[in-house]
Design a protein around this motif. Structure first.
Motif, mmCIF file in Angstrom:
data_model
loop_
_atom_site.group_PDB
_atom_site.id
_atom_site.type_symbol
_atom_site.label_atom_id
_atom_site.label_comp_id
_atom_site.label_asym_id
_atom_site.label_seq_id
_atom_site.Cartn_x
_atom_site.Cartn_y
_atom_site.Cartn_z
ATOM 1 N N TYR A 57 52.950 43.766 57.053
ATOM 2 C CA TYR A 57 51.822 44.876 56.686
ATOM 3 C C TYR A 57 50.384 44.180 56.224
ATOM 4 N N LYS A 58 50.568 43.118 55.591
ATOM 5 C CA LYS A 58 49.472 42.549 55.228
ATOM 6 C C LYS A 58 48.588 43.328 54.075
ATOM 7 N N ARG A 59 49.197 44.062 53.179
ATOM 8 C CA ARG A 59 48.353 44.468 52.251
ATOM 9 C C ARG A 59 48.305 43.789 50.897
ATOM 10 N N SER A 60 47.047 44.064 50.370
ATOM 11 C CA SER A 60 46.990 43.526 48.911
ATOM 12 C C SER A 60 47.861 44.354 48.082
ATOM 13 N N ILE A 61 48.527 43.191 47.300
ATOM 14 C CA ILE A 61 49.414 44.124 46.133
ATOM 15 C C ILE A 61 48.904 43.465 44.842
ATOM 16 N N ILE A 80 59.057 36.573 34.535
ATOM 17 C CA ILE A 80 58.245 35.154 35.022
ATOM 18 C C ILE A 80 58.706 34.893 36.241
ATOM 19 N N GLU A 81 59.982 34.637 36.355
ATOM 20 C CA GLU A 81 60.605 34.284 37.706
ATOM 21 C C GLU A 81 60.171 35.360 38.817
ATOM 22 N N GLU A 82 60.117 36.487 38.640
ATOM 23 C CA GLU A 82 59.938 37.441 39.826
ATOM 24 C C GLU A 82 58.447 37.187 40.253
ATOM 25 N N ALA A 83 57.508 37.011 39.093
ATOM 26 C CA ALA A 83 56.185 36.870 39.607
ATOM 27 C C ALA A 83 55.936 35.615 40.044
ATOM 28 N N ILE A 84 56.640 34.251 39.901
ATOM 29 C CA ILE A 84 56.630 33.267 40.411
ATOM 30 C C ILE A 84 57.002 33.435 41.879
ATOM 31 N N PHE A 85 57.957 33.932 42.077
ATOM 32 C CA PHE A 85 58.709 34.150 43.408
ATOM 33 C C PHE A 85 57.844 34.901 44.404
ATOM 34 N N LEU A 86 57.062 35.847 43.827
ATOM 35 C CA LEU A 86 56.351 36.886 44.822
ATOM 36 C C LEU A 86 54.827 36.273 45.018
ATOM 37 N N SER A 87 54.210 35.948 44.149
ATOM 38 C CA SER A 87 52.961 35.852 44.023
ATOM 39 C C SER A 87 52.001 34.739 44.437
ATOM 40 N N ASP A 88 50.882 35.059 45.150
ATOM 41 C CA ASP A 88 49.804 34.181 45.312
ATOM 42 C C ASP A 88 49.230 33.536 43.954
ATOM 43 N N ARG A 89 49.025 34.583 43.136
ATOM 44 C CA ARG A 89 48.273 34.321 41.737
ATOM 45 C C ARG A 89 49.022 35.102 40.761
ATOM 46 N N ILE A 90 49.144 34.535 39.430
ATOM 47 C CA ILE A 90 49.562 35.412 38.589
ATOM 48 C C ILE A 90 48.567 35.278 37.271
ATOM 49 N N PHE A 116 38.779 40.581 37.010
ATOM 50 C CA PHE A 116 39.378 39.656 37.813
ATOM 51 C C PHE A 116 39.094 40.391 39.443
ATOM 52 N N SER A 117 39.968 39.625 40.305
ATOM 53 C CA SER A 117 39.578 40.248 41.681
ATOM 54 C C SER A 117 40.863 39.778 42.588
ATOM 55 N N ILE A 118 41.015 40.629 43.683
ATOM 56 C CA ILE A 118 41.908 40.211 44.440
ATOM 57 C C ILE A 118 41.521 40.315 45.846
ATOM 58 N N ALA A 119 41.736 39.134 46.446
ATOM 59 C CA ALA A 119 41.299 39.135 47.908
ATOM 60 C C ALA A 119 42.044 39.838 49.037
ATOM 61 N N ASP A 120 41.609 40.135 50.270
ATOM 62 C CA ASP A 120 42.273 40.931 51.209
ATOM 63 C C ASP A 120 43.668 40.209 51.359
ATOM 64 N N GLY A 121 44.958 40.975 51.531
ATOM 65 C CA GLY A 121 45.988 40.345 51.756
ATOM 66 C C GLY A 121 46.716 39.611 50.593
ATOM 67 N N GLU A 122 45.915 39.566 49.459
ATOM 68 C CA GLU A 122 46.714 38.711 48.520
ATOM 69 C C GLU A 122 47.764 39.223 47.699
ATOM 70 N N PHE A 123 48.621 38.716 47.136
ATOM 71 C CA PHE A 123 49.706 39.266 46.026
ATOM 72 C C PHE A 123 49.555 38.442 44.849
#
Ligand SMILES: Nc1ncnc2c1ncn2[C@@H]1O[C@H](COP(=O)(O)OP(=O)(O)OP(=O)(O)O)[C@@H](O)[C@H]1O
Ligand SMILES: [Mg+2]
Length: 254
Positions: A179-183, A190-200, A24-31
């Motif tokens: 700060y726009k880091r990649s996380i 599940i709730e926490e993941a949806i609330f925070l993320s761009d992608r799960i 998998f990959s993570i883009a710049d600034g993606e959560f």
């Protein structure tokens, strides 16, 4: 270019295959969050990304550079907070900057973050004077203050009560948007993941591989109002069935 790229990663301990052909990959600034059953290899994956252990095969790239077995390219908050008992809270928080930044530290920013995490007044205390949840917050601030642009967080809020947890989630989102880091974030919620993320990313277990990816369409900034919407509930259901179906197909409605 992707910030982080995991290519066909495989890892075993003896004859126990824990991670198999994981990509998998993570883009710049993606959560991005990772959800997976206990023992599916999430912490092992973080150890591989952090260079603490070596993959059997496959590659890890940070900013296009191969980092297999190389430490220091990500900032990592382990599942159990690892604070140095002989250092005060402030000096624990500054540790990542000290190590990577060759002694250059921003004390003012650290104090501001300690305050925003609800720990004002604890700057000069020692880890043994804090509760488990407070220690976890300190460990987490240290990660955010480290100069690396990828932050890997392994269940940073699991020891917190529900309200403190929501406060910390909102705090994390505000700090992240500043700060726009990649996380890369590991959670069992599940709730926490949806609330925070761009992608799960949902992992399958034994061995871990990517079972499914969900792109979460909620706009930003987000606040807790979305938690009670019908759309949020629908996402929760879809992801719940994906995880539950790994254990028992009868839990998934036909
Ligand atoms: N150093 C090690 N030596 C041998 N086996 C290990 C080692 N580290 C992890 N394992 C095994 O690898 C598997 C995955 O462990 P890991 O800690 O990565 O799971 P996890 O997904 O983080 O679980 P949890 O959600 O409970 O934190 C487990 O079966 C564990 O026993
Ligand atoms: Mg773990």
């Amino acid at each position: 270019m992707n910030k982080l790229e995991i290519n066909h990663l495989t890892k075993s301990f003896g004859d126990h295959l824990v991670i198999k052909d994981l990509s998998f990959s993570i883009a710049d600034g993606e959560f991005v969050s990772i959800l997976g059953p206990s023992g599916s290899g999430k912490s092992t994956l973080f150890h591989l990304i952090g260079g603490i252990s070596h993959p059997d095969s496959g590659d890890i790239y940070v900013d296009g550079e191969k980092v297999n077995g190389k430490r220091g390219s990500i900032s990592y908050t382990p599942q159990s907070p690892s604070l140095l008992p002989w250092r005060t809270i402030l000096n624990n928080v500054l540790l990542g900057q000290e190590i990577v930044g060759k002694g250059k530290v921003d004390k003012k920013k650290a104090l501001r973050m300690i305050e925003r995490a609800g720990l004002k007044g604890y700057e000069n205390k020692y880890p043994h004077e804090l509760s488990g949840g407070m220690k976890q917050r300190v460990s987490f601030i240290r990660s955010l203050l480290s100069p690396q642009s990828i932050i890997c967080l392994d269940e940073p809020f699991s020891a917190l009560d529900e309200f403190t947890r929501l406060e910390m989630q909102k705090w994390l989102l505000s700090v992240w948007s500043e700060y726009k880091r990649s996380i890369l974030f590991v959670t069992h919620s599940i709730e926490e993941a949806i609330f925070l993320s761009d992608r799960i990313i949902v992992l399958s277990t034994k061995p871990a591989t990517v079972k499914k990816e969900f792109t979460i369409p909620f706009g930003r900034p987000r606040n807790e109002d979305i938690l009670l919407t019908e759309e949020f509930l629908q996402w929760k259901k879809s992801i719940y069935y994906e995880l539950a179906g790994q254990r028992d197909r009868s839990l998934v409605p036909k």
